[in-house]
Structures are given as C-alpha cells and as structure tokens.
Write a protein that holds these residues in place. Structure first.
Motif, PDB file in Angstrom:
ATOM      1  N   HIS A 176      68.480  29.755  -6.340  1.00  0.00           N
ATOM      2  CA  HIS A 176      67.135  30.078  -5.882  1.00  0.00           C
ATOM      3  C   HIS A 176      67.065  29.820  -4.381  1.00  0.00           C
ATOM      4  N   GLY A 177      66.460  30.722  -3.646  1.00  0.00           N
ATOM      5  CA  GLY A 177      66.324  30.526  -2.202  1.00  0.00           C
ATOM      6  C   GLY A 177      65.577  29.246  -1.868  1.00  0.00           C
ATOM      7  N   MET A 178      64.535  28.961  -2.609  1.00  0.00           N
ATOM      8  CA  MET A 178      63.754  27.758  -2.332  1.00  0.00           C
ATOM      9  C   MET A 178      64.537  26.492  -2.661  1.00  0.00           C
ATOM     10  N   LEU A 179      65.460  26.565  -3.621  1.00  0.00           N
ATOM     11  CA  LEU A 179      66.328  25.423  -3.900  1.00  0.00           C
ATOM     12  C   LEU A 179      67.252  25.184  -2.710  1.00  0.00           C
ATOM     13  N   THR A 180      67.827  26.244  -2.194  1.00  0.00           N
ATOM     14  CA  THR A 180      68.702  26.133  -1.028  1.00  0.00           C
ATOM     15  C   THR A 180      67.922  25.551   0.160  1.00  0.00           C
ATOM     16  N   MET A 181      66.712  26.025   0.354  1.00  0.00           N
ATOM     17  CA  MET A 181      65.886  25.528   1.452  1.00  0.00           C
ATOM     18  C   MET A 181      65.552  24.040   1.248  1.00  0.00           C
ATOM     19  N   ALA A 182      65.260  23.656   0.014  1.00  0.00           N
ATOM     20  CA  ALA A 182      64.953  22.249  -0.274  1.00  0.00           C
ATOM     21  C   ALA A 182      66.162  21.355  -0.019  1.00  0.00           C
ATOM     22  N   ILE A 183      67.333  21.819  -0.403  1.00  0.00           N
ATOM     23  CA  ILE A 183      68.558  21.054  -0.155  1.00  0.00           C
ATOM     24  C   ILE A 183      68.751  20.853   1.343  1.00  0.00           C
ATOM     25  N   ARG A 221      71.361  34.935   3.307  1.00  0.00           N
ATOM     26  CA  ARG A 221      72.543  35.209   2.502  1.00  0.00           C
ATOM     27  C   ARG A 221      72.458  34.330   1.251  1.00  0.00           C
ATOM     28  N   PRO A 222      72.827  34.848   0.098  1.00  0.00           N
ATOM     29  CA  PRO A 222      72.710  34.030  -1.112  1.00  0.00           C
ATOM     30  C   PRO A 222      73.845  33.019  -1.254  1.00  0.00           C
ATOM     31  N   VAL A 223      73.568  31.981  -2.010  1.00  0.00           N
ATOM     32  CA  VAL A 223      74.578  31.011  -2.424  1.00  0.00           C
ATOM     33  C   VAL A 223      74.985  31.411  -3.837  1.00  0.00           C
ATOM     34  N   VAL A 224      76.203  31.892  -3.982  1.00  0.00           N
ATOM     35  CA  VAL A 224      76.719  32.330  -5.286  1.00  0.00           C
ATOM     36  C   VAL A 224      77.251  31.102  -6.009  1.00  0.00           C
ATOM     37  N   LEU A 283      79.520  24.882  -2.849  1.00  0.00           N
ATOM     38  CA  LEU A 283      79.358  23.838  -1.836  1.00  0.00           C
ATOM     39  C   LEU A 283      78.492  24.365  -0.691  1.00  0.00           C
ATOM     40  N   VAL A 284      77.365  23.706  -0.469  1.00  0.00           N
ATOM     41  CA  VAL A 284      76.477  24.023   0.648  1.00  0.00           C
ATOM     42  C   VAL A 284      76.664  22.921   1.690  1.00  0.00           C
ATOM     43  N   GLU A 285      77.024  23.328   2.905  1.00  0.00           N
ATOM     44  CA  GLU A 285      77.262  22.375   3.981  1.00  0.00           C
ATOM     45  C   GLU A 285      76.102  22.424   4.963  1.00  0.00           C
ATOM     46  N   LEU A 286      75.636  21.255   5.356  1.00  0.00           N
ATOM     47  CA  LEU A 286      74.419  21.137   6.153  1.00  0.00           C
ATOM     48  C   LEU A 286      74.665  20.346   7.431  1.00  0.00           C
ATOM     49  N   SER A 287      74.031  20.800   8.487  1.00  0.00           N
ATOM     50  CA  SER A 287      74.061  20.066   9.748  1.00  0.00           C
ATOM     51  C   SER A 287      72.724  20.285  10.443  1.00  0.00           C
ATOM     52  N   GLY A 288      72.438  19.427  11.378  1.00  0.00           N
ATOM     53  CA  GLY A 288      71.181  19.542  12.117  1.00  0.00           C
ATOM     54  C   GLY A 288      71.344  19.030  13.524  1.00  0.00           C
ATOM     55  N   LYS A 289      70.504  19.534  14.400  1.00  0.00           N
ATOM     56  CA  LYS A 289      70.560  19.149  15.807  1.00  0.00           C
ATOM     57  C   LYS A 289      69.132  19.016  16.335  1.00  0.00           C
ATOM     58  N   ILE A 290      68.901  17.968  17.098  1.00  0.00           N
ATOM     59  CA  ILE A 290      67.596  17.798  17.736  1.00  0.00           C
ATOM     60  C   ILE A 290      67.523  18.796  18.884  1.00  0.00           C
ATOM     61  N   ASP A 345      66.720  21.706  14.480  1.00  0.00           N
ATOM     62  CA  ASP A 345      67.279  22.968  13.994  1.00  0.00           C
ATOM     63  C   ASP A 345      68.307  22.631  12.916  1.00  0.00           C
ATOM     64  N   VAL A 346      68.156  23.249  11.762  1.00  0.00           N
ATOM     65  CA  VAL A 346      69.005  22.960  10.608  1.00  0.00           C
ATOM     66  C   VAL A 346      69.919  24.147  10.347  1.00  0.00           C
ATOM     67  N   THR A 347      71.171  23.856  10.024  1.00  0.00           N
ATOM     68  CA  THR A 347      72.134  24.886   9.656  1.00  0.00           C
ATOM     69  C   THR A 347      72.611  24.610   8.239  1.00  0.00           C
ATOM     70  N   ALA A 348      72.561  25.636   7.389  1.00  0.00           N
ATOM     71  CA  ALA A 348      73.070  25.548   6.022  1.00  0.00           C
ATOM     72  C   ALA A 348      74.073  26.670   5.839  1.00  0.00           C
ATOM     73  N   THR A 349      75.284  26.315   5.416  1.00  0.00           N
ATOM     74  CA  THR A 349      76.323  27.325   5.231  1.00  0.00           C
ATOM     75  C   THR A 349      76.922  27.237   3.833  1.00  0.00           C
ATOM     76  N   PHE A 350      77.416  28.384   3.379  1.00  0.00           N
ATOM     77  CA  PHE A 350      78.150  28.500   2.121  1.00  0.00           C
ATOM     78  C   PHE A 350      79.347  29.388   2.422  1.00  0.00           C
ATOM     79  N   GLU A 351      80.515  28.907   2.085  1.00  0.00           N
ATOM     80  CA  GLU A 351      81.762  29.622   2.383  1.00  0.00           C
ATOM     81  C   GLU A 351      81.857  29.995   3.866  1.00  0.00           C
ATOM     82  N   GLY A 352      81.400  29.083   4.718  1.00  0.00           N
ATOM     83  CA  GLY A 352      81.513  29.269   6.157  1.00  0.00           C
ATOM     84  C   GLY A 352      80.501  30.203   6.783  1.00  0.00           C
TER      85      GLY A 352
END
Length: 142
Positions: A58-65, A89-92, A101-108, A120-127
């Motif tokens: 679910h997109g909102m699940l990805t956003m919540a994570i 882009r979807p998380v399959v 695996l969803v990888e997360l990073s953030g920067k002030i 600013d938040v970055t969420a990636t799946f398969e790069g």
C-alpha cells in the motif's frame, strides 16, 4: 535516537539510516487496519491483470514506514508537524518470508528561526526511489 539527534541539528545533517522489510503478512495487517482490501495488495493474478510487476505494498504503508525514520529520530511522534510525499514507484512484495527491503534516509534541508526544521526523506526499493518530494516539517526540542 542513535548518533545525531534533534538537539544537534544543522542544515545538511543526515538522520540515521533505516531499513525495513515489508512482508505479505505486513500487507494483510495494514489492510485490516486501513480497511484497504484492494486485491493488488494480496492477489498475484489481479496485480498482473492491471499491469503491475507483482503484489505491491500500500502506498500509505510505504509512506508511514518512511515517516517512521523521522519520528524515531525525533523521539516524539508529536513533534512531526507536517508530512507529505508522492508515490512514484511501487514496492513489490514477494510471497516469501524475506519480503521487500525498503531503505530510508533523511537529511535536514533547513533549520528555521521558529524552532522547526525541514527534513527531506528518501525511500528506496531495489535502489530506486519509491516516494517523491517526501518532506517532513518537525518541531525541534528547545
């Protein structure tokens, strides 16, 4: 809060990265909580019929994570004042025990005079990015 916490915030600072695995069981639990039982989140045939590469989170699940990256760093979910993102882009999620695996990073990006900051938040799946323009506005501790 490990490493850099909100007390040591400066523009350009990075939040501690986080990785989260999403499994089909997580999709079932989220569907029940959100009352979103769209079959693209659990049925391979339906996902294929609508042109998806497989069952997707679910997109909102990805956003919540992704939001959890910020609230874990803050130590106070109430200090998250605004949060928004675009789904790009979807998380399959495979039908196995490992999941996606969803990888997360953030920067002030900015520390403001009013005691708030833009993250600013970055969420990636398969790069590849799965959220676009993911921005949180947070209240920093005094």
């Amino acid at each position: 809060m490990s490493g850099t916490g909100p007390a040591e915030v400066a523009a350009g600072s990075a939040l501690p990265p986080m990785s989260v695995r999403v499994t089909r069981a997580d999709l079932v639990r989220y569907a029940g909580a959100a009352l979103d039982f769209n079959p693209i989140h659990w049925n391979e045939k339906t996902a294929d019929e609508v042109g998806l590469p497989g069952v997707i989170a679910h997109g909102m699940l990805t956003m919540a994570i992704a939001g959890r990256l910020v609230t874990d760093w803050l130590g106070d979910p109430g200090a998250l004042l605004e949060y928004g993102a675009r789904f790009i882009r979807p998380v399959v999620v495979p039908n196995d025990e490992t999941g996606a695996l969803v990888e997360l990073s953030g920067k002030i990006r900015e520390v403001r005079e009013d005691g708030t900051a833009r993250v600013d938040v970055t969420a990636t799946f398969e790069g590849k990015a799965v959220l676009g323009k993911a921005v949180a506005i947070v209240r920093l501790p005094a």
